[in-house]
Design a protein around this motif. Structure first.
Motif, PDB file in Angstrom:
ATOM      1  N   THR A  32       0.850  -1.186   0.000  1.00  0.00           N
ATOM      2  CA  THR A  32       0.000   0.000   0.000  1.00  0.00           C
ATOM      3  C   THR A  32       0.883   1.232   0.000  1.00  0.00           C
ATOM      4  O   THR A  32       1.702   1.408   0.908  1.00  0.00           O
ATOM      5  N   ALA A  33       0.741   2.088  -1.000  1.00  0.00           N
ATOM      6  CA  ALA A  33       1.531   3.324  -1.069  1.00  0.00           C
ATOM      7  C   ALA A  33       0.769   4.460  -0.404  1.00  0.00           C
ATOM      8  O   ALA A  33      -0.426   4.642  -0.634  1.00  0.00           O
ATOM      9  N   VAL A  34       1.486   5.217   0.428  1.00  0.00           N
ATOM     10  CA  VAL A  34       0.906   6.343   1.155  1.00  0.00           C
ATOM     11  C   VAL A  34       1.640   7.608   0.708  1.00  0.00           C
ATOM     12  O   VAL A  34       2.839   7.756   0.952  1.00  0.00           O
ATOM     13  N   ASN A  35       0.940   8.497   0.036  1.00  0.00           N
ATOM     14  CA  ASN A  35       1.521   9.729  -0.502  1.00  0.00           C
ATOM     15  C   ASN A  35       1.320  10.858   0.507  1.00  0.00           C
ATOM     16  O   ASN A  35       0.184  11.234   0.813  1.00  0.00           O
ATOM     17  N   LEU A  36       2.420  11.407   1.040  1.00  0.00           N
ATOM     18  CA  LEU A  36       2.353  12.462   2.043  1.00  0.00           C
ATOM     19  C   LEU A  36       2.663  13.810   1.395  1.00  0.00           C
ATOM     20  O   LEU A  36       3.767  14.019   0.886  1.00  0.00           O
ATOM     21  N   LEU A 136      -3.447   5.655  -0.467  1.00  0.00           N
ATOM     22  CA  LEU A 136      -3.833   6.601   0.577  1.00  0.00           C
ATOM     23  C   LEU A 136      -3.067   7.905   0.366  1.00  0.00           C
ATOM     24  O   LEU A 136      -1.836   7.917   0.375  1.00  0.00           O
ATOM     25  N   ARG A 137      -3.809   8.985   0.151  1.00  0.00           N
ATOM     26  CA  ARG A 137      -3.196  10.306  -0.012  1.00  0.00           C
ATOM     27  C   ARG A 137      -3.479  11.121   1.247  1.00  0.00           C
ATOM     28  O   ARG A 137      -4.630  11.320   1.638  1.00  0.00           O
ATOM     29  N   VAL A 138      -2.404  11.593   1.869  1.00  0.00           N
ATOM     30  CA  VAL A 138      -2.512  12.318   3.136  1.00  0.00           C
ATOM     31  C   VAL A 138      -1.967  13.729   2.957  1.00  0.00           C
ATOM     32  O   VAL A 138      -0.834  13.906   2.516  1.00  0.00           O
ATOM     33  N   CYS A 216      -4.009  -0.954   4.620  1.00  0.00           N
ATOM     34  CA  CYS A 216      -3.197  -2.118   4.227  1.00  0.00           C
ATOM     35  C   CYS A 216      -4.011  -3.412   4.330  1.00  0.00           C
ATOM     36  O   CYS A 216      -3.813  -4.348   3.542  1.00  0.00           O
ATOM     37  N   ASP A 217      -4.931  -3.444   5.290  1.00  0.00           N
ATOM     38  CA  ASP A 217      -5.758  -4.635   5.505  1.00  0.00           C
ATOM     39  C   ASP A 217      -7.011  -4.650   4.639  1.00  0.00           C
ATOM     40  O   ASP A 217      -7.841  -5.546   4.771  1.00  0.00           O
ATOM     41  N   GLY A 218      -7.151  -3.646   3.774  1.00  0.00           N
ATOM     42  CA  GLY A 218      -8.256  -3.661   2.819  1.00  0.00           C
ATOM     43  C   GLY A 218      -9.357  -2.651   3.044  1.00  0.00           C
ATOM     44  O   GLY A 218     -10.329  -2.618   2.278  1.00  0.00           O
ATOM     45  N   ALA A 219      -9.249  -1.808   4.080  1.00  0.00           N
ATOM     46  CA  ALA A 219     -10.277  -0.792   4.305  1.00  0.00           C
ATOM     47  C   ALA A 219     -10.272   0.219   3.170  1.00  0.00           C
ATOM     48  O   ALA A 219      -9.210   0.602   2.673  1.00  0.00           O
ATOM     49  N   THR A 242      -8.749   6.128  -9.366  1.00  0.00           N
ATOM     50  CA  THR A 242      -9.541   5.926  -8.156  1.00  0.00           C
ATOM     51  C   THR A 242      -8.703   5.986  -6.903  1.00  0.00           C
ATOM     52  O   THR A 242      -9.241   6.047  -5.816  1.00  0.00           O
ATOM     53  N   HIS A 243      -7.391   5.944  -7.007  1.00  0.00           N
ATOM     54  CA  HIS A 243      -6.510   5.909  -5.846  1.00  0.00           C
ATOM     55  C   HIS A 243      -6.820   4.712  -4.961  1.00  0.00           C
ATOM     56  O   HIS A 243      -6.755   4.779  -3.750  1.00  0.00           O
ATOM     57  N   SER A 244      -7.190   3.613  -5.562  1.00  0.00           N
ATOM     58  CA  SER A 244      -7.472   2.429  -4.762  1.00  0.00           C
ATOM     59  C   SER A 244      -6.833   1.230  -5.417  1.00  0.00           C
ATOM     60  O   SER A 244      -6.406   1.272  -6.552  1.00  0.00           O
TER      61      SER A 244
END
Length: 254
Positions: A32-36, A136-138, A216-219, A242-244
């Motif tokens: 899971t990539a998280v863009n900060l 996930l975009r934060v 990461c767990d699918g939420a 979709t960023h998913s």
């Protein structure tokens, strides 16, 4: 003017195609990539240091790729957590693009990693328009930046799946009006969650790690209303960005 707009939209559309492929490749590896995204000095590196340590304590394999125009200062700081870290120097470019991220992830990202944190270039303008294949975009903002940042930078806040308010231990000293800030966030991105953090006090680190772990767990992350407009502007249909992990595309394996 029309020609420059057309060129920009073509660049963004090409980036979105590459991002979809990267997202699919990462998903195939269980990553899971998280863009900060944030302004310079928001405290995202300090927060990420804490989050990487907490992830290790919880048994969540995580890595970080940090981008800057120059120096490897942030990579050295993040490496103290013990997580795999890589510095990406943009050579003067004010944002990351999907092709850059793929080039640096390929052959480097260790097997077994579940969360890849991407610390984008400190800037709330250019990076906001570029999908990096994240799930996930934060968007982060410190209390020292003022309550009106969400309305000044609507794309950065409007496309966020999660908003993080940093340096909350300084809120009283700088007379930060949290209620006004929250009103602005809600106007730009209705329903998005806002987390309050302080890296210095360790406040909010667990909550942030919880949100990342859940994805990461699918939420399913929050779906910003602005995302549909953004897709349309880039020339995509309903099956666009979709960023998913549901986005699919062909591409070479990482």
């Amino acid at each position: 003017m029309c020609r420059s707009v057309e060129v920009r939209e073509a660049v963004l559309a090409k980036n979105d195609e590459l991002a979809a492929r990267l997202r699919a490749d990462l998903a195939a590896r269980g990553v899971t990539a998280v863009n900060l995204l944030s302004s310079p000095g928001s405290g995202k590196t300090a927060l990420l240091e804490n989050v990487l340590r907490r992830a290790a304590e919880r048994g969540l394999p995580a890595a970080a790729l940090t981008a800057d125009l120059a120096t490897e200062n942030d990579a050295r700081r993040l490496a103290r957590s013990g997580a795999p870290v890589k510095q990406l120097l943009t050579g003067g470019l004010c944002h990351l693009e999907a092709a850059q991220l793929r080039a640096h992830v390929t052959g480097w990202l260790p097997d077994g990693i579940r969360a890849l944190f991407v610390e984008n270039v400190g800037n709330l303008v250019c990076p906001a328009s570029y999908d990096l294949g994240e799930t996930l975009r934060v968007t982060l903002m410190s209390v020292t930046e003022g309550e009106d940042k969400p309305v000044k930078y609507p794309t950065a806040f409007g496309l966020a799946h999660l908003v993080v308010l940093t340096k909350t231990d300084l809120a009283k000293a700088v007379c930060f009006d949290e209620a006004e800030f929250l009103d602005h966030v809600e106007r730009i991105n209705p329903g998005v969650e806002v987390l309050r953090t302080s890296a210095r006090l360790g406040r909010g680190v667990d909550a942030f790690t919880d949100r990342v772990t859940a994805v990461c767990d699918g939420a399913e992350p929050h779906r910003p209303l602005l995302a549909a407009e953004h897709l349309s502007a880039h020339g995509h249909g309903a099956a666009g960005r979709t960023h998913s992990h549901g986005s699919v595309g062909a591409g070479s394996a990482l």
